[in-house]
Design a protein around this motif. Structure first.
Motif, PDB file in Angstrom:
ATOM      1  N   THR A   3       0.854  -1.191   0.000  1.00 56.75           N
ATOM      2  CA  THR A   3       0.000   0.000   0.000  1.00 56.75           C
ATOM      3  C   THR A   3       0.889   1.239   0.000  1.00 56.75           C
ATOM      4  OG1 THR A   3      -1.715  -1.156   1.205  1.00 56.75           O
ATOM      5  CG2 THR A   3      -1.747   1.250   1.315  1.00 56.75           C
ATOM      6  N   ARG A   5       1.005   5.282   0.469  1.00 60.18           N
ATOM      7  CA  ARG A   5       0.328   6.514   0.897  1.00 60.18           C
ATOM      8  C   ARG A   5       0.956   7.710   0.174  1.00 60.18           C
ATOM      9  NH1 ARG A   5      -0.015   7.081   7.100  1.00 60.18           N
ATOM     10  NH2 ARG A   5       2.179   6.485   6.975  1.00 60.18           N
ATOM     11  N   LEU A  24      -4.078  13.550   1.890  1.00 60.32           N
ATOM     12  CA  LEU A  24      -3.396  12.254   2.029  1.00 60.32           C
ATOM     13  C   LEU A  24      -4.323  11.150   1.531  1.00 60.32           C
ATOM     14  CD1 LEU A  24      -0.870  10.783   3.183  1.00 60.32           C
ATOM     15  CD2 LEU A  24      -2.118  10.595   5.339  1.00 60.32           C
ATOM     16  N   SER A  26      -4.463   6.808  -0.112  1.00 57.18           N
ATOM     17  CA  SER A  26      -3.762   5.517  -0.200  1.00 57.18           C
ATOM     18  C   SER A  26      -4.134   4.825  -1.494  1.00 57.18           C
ATOM     19  CB  SER A  26      -4.180   4.604   0.960  1.00 57.18           C
ATOM     20  OG  SER A  26      -3.608   5.053   2.151  1.00 57.18           O
ATOM     21  N   GLN A  99       5.365  10.478  -1.691  1.00 54.26           N
ATOM     22  CA  GLN A  99       4.671   9.214  -1.507  1.00 54.26           C
ATOM     23  C   GLN A  99       5.668   8.172  -1.003  1.00 54.26           C
ATOM     24  OE1 GLN A  99       3.142   7.811  -5.293  1.00 54.26           O
ATOM     25  NE2 GLN A  99       4.918   8.608  -6.417  1.00 54.26           N
ATOM     26  N   GLU A 315       2.567  11.474   6.534  1.00 59.90           N
ATOM     27  CA  GLU A 315       1.504  12.358   7.017  1.00 59.90           C
ATOM     28  C   GLU A 315       2.071  13.680   7.555  1.00 59.90           C
ATOM     29  OE1 GLU A 315       2.321   9.417   8.060  1.00 59.90           O
ATOM     30  OE2 GLU A 315       2.618   9.368  10.239  1.00 59.90           O
TER      31      GLU A 315
END
Lengths: 338, 338
Positions: A3, A5, A24, A26, A99, A315
């Motif tokens: 995954t 983000r 943000l 995913s 990312q 984040e």
């Protein structure tokens, strides 16, 4: 498939940039095509130029597209490869964006560069031995063209560009004076980076006061100036420039929020027969090998000890970036992603 | 010994220069010492740089001293000589100042230059084939370094520097656009000087309007700019500059009255990676022979037909000079003294 983000540019700033400009999200990383490489980013570079691209204005680069991953330099490790020249475990530098992973077509020249982390830590390839370092090198060597004994001034002296500029200038026998914000940064600039002097702009909030401080720090006047900031500091430096001074114009942070910052007295450019040149280091790829070789030696030998501000996790990227624009960072601003 | 009438700088301007800053006096010319030459001035050159020297401010030249003859270029004839290389009747160019006669130590290199008036009228050695012409040449050839097909812009296009710039630029295959004040001057710039276009700044009194006019006159943008004026026209040109434009900074008339004229948006210098250089032609004497040779050919062949505004008599010099600062002259401003 891991995954991934990602930080997208969700909307453009009106005036000052804010955290709400970013979003943000995913997604799954797609399966690799032939010649593609999957890179896991260890570090994301945050740089002032990104603020300019957030505007939808004519500039040297295309604006950052809305709804897409924020662009930016990255350093990481190959975790999957369908390109013969890249193997799992290779440390690489690229332009992967904000990312955690990027899929790169490694057959395109210049998209991915293998780096050696034996003597130089991976993160420094985004700073002193990367784009910011080469920026300092180009402005100093190709525009300012200093002679030993000349006095040079650089703004944002504790940052990635400024600190490299100082080490490169000292290696050429110059007197180098930094400008930075706050006593801590000024102490670092003088004691750890080896600048001859450093002026705290917070103590000198207007051109007249800054000009007086420059007079004291540069008793022989200013022969070369590396401009990272713009605004009243530029005005003050011009008041102290010697005849035939050279100015490398690289950044104008203070004006990125939309309001143009005037130059108070451009006639000084004529009176002192100054040569000024704006430049973007990515347009001068031919100098990168020579510049990176010198910068790598300075870092490897301990003559350039770059400092880093490291935020943790994708984040945290927006707040770290906004802090950078306000000078809250101390040294090269990075985001660590692993 | 002939009587010599002289214009002195009596007091310095406060704000705008006025006729009361000058004082007309008479004296006898002294007997010649060995190596001295007595020159009777036929023409006195009036130039914008003189306004800067009237101020008591740090600049590239020493201020004009109070109570002394105003300095300036002169063209005249030797009327008495105690130097073996100068004979009565020789036509000479020098820096004799605002007076009818000067006594020159001809053994000092560079003080007096013999000129040939067979194909070039004497007065042109103060204009197109003199300092203003070489000024245009240096800015064009050494700073702007134009390529055929590029678009160049010059302010004060009908003046001595601007008209030479146009002819030199056309000879290099450039599109050249002038800026001048009034329909008459613009017509002259296009029809007699051969510029591709000319913009009347009186019709465009602010940067926005001027920028729109430049967009129309320079559909491919601006690659090179010769700056004679400063102020809002400079702002407007910057808005139309192409990437990698070059700017030769030679004059800032609009600011000579003391008030600094800000540059509205210096970030454009960075955005368009512009190279800008201030210069003073008297610091580049090495290029004069090459430049004067080309300028002499352009005038001799009729490709450059410089226009002159001629005031009569030393008593007329102050008013003619003040008119020059306001753009009342049309072409090179001279004072005829015989």
């Amino acid at each position: 498939m891991p995954t991934n983000r990602q930080q997208l540019l969700d909307n453009r700033p009106e005036g000052e940039a804010t955290a709400s400009n970013f979003k943000l999200v995913s997604s799954e990383t797609p399966p690799l095509q032939e010649n593609q490489v999957l890179v896991r980013h260890h570090f994301l570079s945050l740089d002032p130029y990104m603020r300019g691209r957030m505007n939808d204005a004519k500039s040297y680069a295309q604006p950052q597209p809305l709804g897409q991953v924020m662009q930016g330099g990255t350093a990481g490790e190959v975790v999957e490869s369908r390109h013969p020249k890249f193997a799992v475990g290779d440390k690489v530098v690229g332009f992967g964006g904000w990312q955690e992973y990027s899929v790169v077509d490694a057959s395109q020249p210049g998209t991915l560069r293998k780096v050696d982390t034996t003597h130089v830590p991976l993160s420094h390839y985004l700073g002193a031995v990367g784009m910011p370092g080469v920026t300092a090198w180009y402005g100093l060597v190709k525009i300012i063209q200093p002679k030993a004994g000349e006095t040079l001034v650089v703004t944002a002296a504790s940052g990635a560009v400024g600190s490299a500029f100082g080490a490169l200038a000292k290696a050429r026998g110059c007197r180098v004076v930094g400008i930075a914000g706050g006593a801590d940064k000024c102490r670092y600039v003088k004691e750890e980076l080896g600048f001859d002097d450093c002026i705290d702009y917070r103590q000198h909030p207007d051109a007249k006061s800054m000009s007086a401080a420059l007079k004291e720090a540069c008793p022989q006047g200013i022969d070369g100036y590396f401009e990272n900031v713009g605004g009243y500091i530029f005005d003050a430096v011009l008041m102290r420039c010697n005849a035939f001074a050279r100015i490398a114009l690289c950044g104008m942070i203070a004006g990125y929020d939309g309001q143009p910052l005037p130059l108070a007295n451009p006639a000084l450019l004529l009176i002192n027969r100054i040569k000024l040149e704006g430049f973007i280091v990515s347009e001068h790829m031919d100098v990168w090998p020579e510049a990176l070789a010198e910068l790598g030696q300075l870092v490897g030998s301990g003559k350039l000890r770059p400092r880093e501000s490291v935020a943790q996790g994708i984040e945290a990227a927006p707040e770290a970036f906004l802090g950078l624009l306000k000078g809250k960072n101390f040294g090269k601003q990075l985001v660590k992603l692993v």
